[in-house]
Design an enzyme around this catalytic site. Sequence first.
Site, mmCIF file in Angstrom:
data_model
loop_
_atom_site.group_PDB
_atom_site.id
_atom_site.type_symbol
_atom_site.label_atom_id
_atom_site.label_comp_id
_atom_site.label_asym_id
_atom_site.label_seq_id
_atom_site.Cartn_x
_atom_site.Cartn_y
_atom_site.Cartn_z
ATOM 1 N N ASP A 1 13.264 -21.598 10.198
ATOM 2 C CA ASP A 1 13.831 -20.183 10.550
ATOM 3 C C ASP A 1 13.674 -19.767 11.662
ATOM 4 O O ASP A 1 14.921 -19.097 12.490
ATOM 5 C CB ASP A 1 12.887 -18.920 9.929
ATOM 6 C CG ASP A 1 12.514 -18.987 8.527
ATOM 7 O OD1 ASP A 1 13.369 -18.633 8.063
ATOM 8 O OD2 ASP A 1 11.653 -18.749 8.514
ATOM 9 N N HIS B 1 4.018 -24.125 10.700
ATOM 10 C CA HIS B 1 4.707 -24.772 8.798
ATOM 11 C C HIS B 1 3.899 -24.923 8.426
ATOM 12 O O HIS B 1 2.370 -26.066 8.629
ATOM 13 C CB HIS B 1 5.808 -25.494 8.673
ATOM 14 C CG HIS B 1 6.127 -24.957 7.572
ATOM 15 N ND1 HIS B 1 5.457 -25.897 6.353
ATOM 16 C CD2 HIS B 1 7.325 -24.412 6.920
ATOM 17 C CE1 HIS B 1 6.402 -25.293 5.253
ATOM 18 N NE2 HIS B 1 7.675 -24.629 5.707
HETATM 19 N N1 ACO Z 1 3.010 -19.870 17.558
HETATM 20 C C1 ACO Z 1 1.955 -19.693 18.470
HETATM 21 N N2 ACO Z 1 0.145 -20.618 18.293
HETATM 22 C C2 ACO Z 1 1.059 -21.061 16.206
HETATM 23 C C3 ACO Z 1 1.718 -20.540 15.672
HETATM 24 C C4 ACO Z 1 2.884 -20.049 16.556
HETATM 25 N N3 ACO Z 1 4.062 -19.948 15.818
HETATM 26 N N4 ACO Z 1 1.349 -21.381 14.284
HETATM 27 C C5 ACO Z 1 0.216 -21.508 14.175
HETATM 28 N N5 ACO Z 1 -0.461 -21.531 15.352
HETATM 29 C C6 ACO Z 1 -1.564 -22.260 16.369
HETATM 30 C C7 ACO Z 1 -2.840 -21.321 15.732
HETATM 31 O O1 ACO Z 1 -3.118 -20.285 16.296
HETATM 32 C C8 ACO Z 1 -3.567 -22.066 15.426
HETATM 33 O O2 ACO Z 1 -4.604 -22.524 17.259
HETATM 34 P P1 ACO Z 1 -6.269 -22.959 17.084
HETATM 35 O O3 ACO Z 1 -5.893 -23.717 16.464
HETATM 36 O O4 ACO Z 1 -6.406 -22.650 18.752
HETATM 37 O O5 ACO Z 1 -6.619 -21.982 16.156
HETATM 38 C C9 ACO Z 1 -2.776 -22.998 15.224
HETATM 39 O O6 ACO Z 1 -1.712 -23.590 15.905
HETATM 40 C C10 ACO Z 1 -3.201 -23.734 13.820
HETATM 41 O O7 ACO Z 1 -2.683 -22.427 12.809
HETATM 42 P P2 ACO Z 1 -2.622 -21.963 11.980
HETATM 43 O O8 ACO Z 1 -2.499 -20.495 11.465
HETATM 44 O O9 ACO Z 1 -4.097 -22.511 10.913
HETATM 45 O O10 ACO Z 1 -1.532 -22.850 11.123
HETATM 46 P P3 ACO Z 1 -0.736 -23.256 9.350
HETATM 47 O O11 ACO Z 1 -0.281 -23.737 9.531
HETATM 48 O O12 ACO Z 1 -1.533 -22.123 8.411
HETATM 49 O O13 ACO Z 1 0.373 -21.743 10.394
HETATM 50 C C11 ACO Z 1 2.829 -20.409 9.697
HETATM 51 C C12 ACO Z 1 1.983 -21.862 9.480
HETATM 52 C C13 ACO Z 1 1.687 -18.903 8.913
HETATM 53 C C14 ACO Z 1 3.780 -21.111 9.243
HETATM 54 C C15 ACO Z 1 2.652 -20.417 11.161
HETATM 55 O O14 ACO Z 1 2.432 -21.620 12.009
HETATM 56 C C16 ACO Z 1 3.051 -19.241 11.772
HETATM 57 O O15 ACO Z 1 2.696 -18.220 11.974
HETATM 58 N N6 ACO Z 1 3.787 -19.234 12.401
HETATM 59 C C17 ACO Z 1 5.216 -18.445 12.318
HETATM 60 C C18 ACO Z 1 5.764 -17.528 11.620
HETATM 61 C C19 ACO Z 1 7.113 -18.635 11.027
HETATM 62 O O16 ACO Z 1 7.560 -18.486 11.965
HETATM 63 N N7 ACO Z 1 6.369 -18.520 9.384
HETATM 64 C C20 ACO Z 1 8.015 -19.200 8.873
HETATM 65 C C21 ACO Z 1 7.554 -20.207 8.461
HETATM 66 S S1 ACO Z 1 8.806 -21.236 6.982
HETATM 67 C C22 ACO Z 1 9.152 -20.349 5.920
HETATM 68 O O17 ACO Z 1 8.368 -19.891 5.672
HETATM 69 C C23 ACO Z 1 10.347 -20.813 5.435
#
Ligand code: ACO
Length: 431
Positions: free
Chosen positions: A365, A308
């Site tokens: 979600d 998140h």
């Molecule tokens: N699966 C695997 N790896 C992940 C995931 C995931 N779901 N989410 C983040 N990471 C990893 C990234 O690759 C990154 O790794 P690194 O440091 O080695 O490069 C690290 O975790 C941080 O990721 P960011 O993209 O910087 O995290 P951010 O906080 O910006 O992103 C987000 C948040 C967009 C929600 C992300 O976690 C994601 O894409 N999750 C899956 C989609 C999802 O479930 N969205 C719903 C959000 S809740 C809502 O809208 C109600």
Amino acid sequence: MSKTAQIKVDDKEYVLPVMVGTEGEKAIDTRTLRATSGYIAYDQGYGNTGSCESSITYLDGDNGILRHRGYPIDQLAQNSNFGETAYLIIYGELPNPTQRRTFGDLLRQHAAIDPQMQAILQGYPKSAPPMAMLSSLIAALAAYYPHLATNNFENDLKNFDLAAAIAISKIRTLGAMIYRYQNGLPYNPPKDVPFCDNFLHMMFSELYKDFVPSPEVSRALNTLLLLHADHEQNCSTSTVRMVGSSAANLFTSLSAGICALSGPLHGGANTAVVQMLQSIHDEHDDGTRFIAAAKSGSKSNRLMGFGHAVYKNFDPRAKIIAKACDDVLNKLGINDPLLAIAKNLEQAALKDDYFLSRKLYPNVDFYSGIIMRAIGIPENMFTVMFAIGRSPGWVANWREVAANPKGRIYRPRQIYAGPVKRDYVPMAQRG
Ligand code: ACO
């Protein structure tokens, strides 16, 4: 003496005020920085920018805390329902019995959709994306209720109670109407029953004897909508505030919020989770391959429903919704294999250093799609359900913008990165 922050740039020091919220949240007020120093604060995507002061929702992502008007989300989910929580979010206090009754009456009185508006829907292709139809029909409310949508804060606030009830009640009816249209079913007029039961009736009345859904389904829907009711300055809510800041009326601002929510990175993640669980099921995998792929770092292979932008701890809504999932499936005697897959996946990820070290936990979600499947909501309606749930938060945020005497139009700045000045080249000289 109040605290200040110092910024030193070009050998000059600028003193900026520090703000502290009621829960101790701290900010450096950079509003004067450009005028005094020529510098702006750069924050692509606004991830570290406070765009407003708000009294609606407190969210502490590091500690997994979510409170509406001070009340913890778990207490609301346990004791309240969607209608009451909507009132709390919009008006700031839990309603007394008279206020609750008046609010409920307004919602019921304005649930039906004008025949002309029903005709607008008939003009859309049946296969149109539901969120596209919903956003345009909500925008159309400004045409049907021009006296509530004058684009003048003072006037529109005088009629706010009515406009708010119309918005929240009709977004739900429109959602049900869109579902029925897409499925070749006639519009089902609302009944004089509670908010969530009315939605279930308008969606599925053929399934219910005497139009009465089971209390389990009704409770599950209440929990689902309540958990989505507000979530601070997310993409759609900030959009509502931004559009509202131009003095645009409530309906127009809400329509913009629906458009923002339609994107897969915001409201569409619940659909992606169910699709992911379904493909694990179809491939007879136990999730091991998905987890391995998710750890590759590729954005397209992420474990959907995990991580998140703000929560770096358990999303408190995820714990509540996981239990609600168990409850409704047990009570309805549904054995959804996707729930077992989701639980296994969660257990495996929570033991894995990749997810732990990045503070990636299940978000709301991860389980919400399974609840919606149990209720009978099809996948293409998941984001519409999110919009219905989020409507009180949008309404409350619009009201804060409209009622703020010191408010100004939202107008961020940018760092220009394009070509520097150059002279126009006539067509004949262009190669
Ligand atoms: N699966 C695997 N790896 C992940 C995931 C995931 N779901 N989410 C983040 N990471 C990893 C990234 O690759 C990154 O790794 P690194 O440091 O080695 O490069 C690290 O975790 C941080 O990721 P960011 O993209 O910087 O995290 P951010 O906080 O910006 O992103 C987000 C948040 C967009 C929600 C992300 O976690 C994601 O894409 N999750 C899956 C989609 C999802 O479930 N969205 C719903 C959000 S809740 C809502 O809208 C109600």
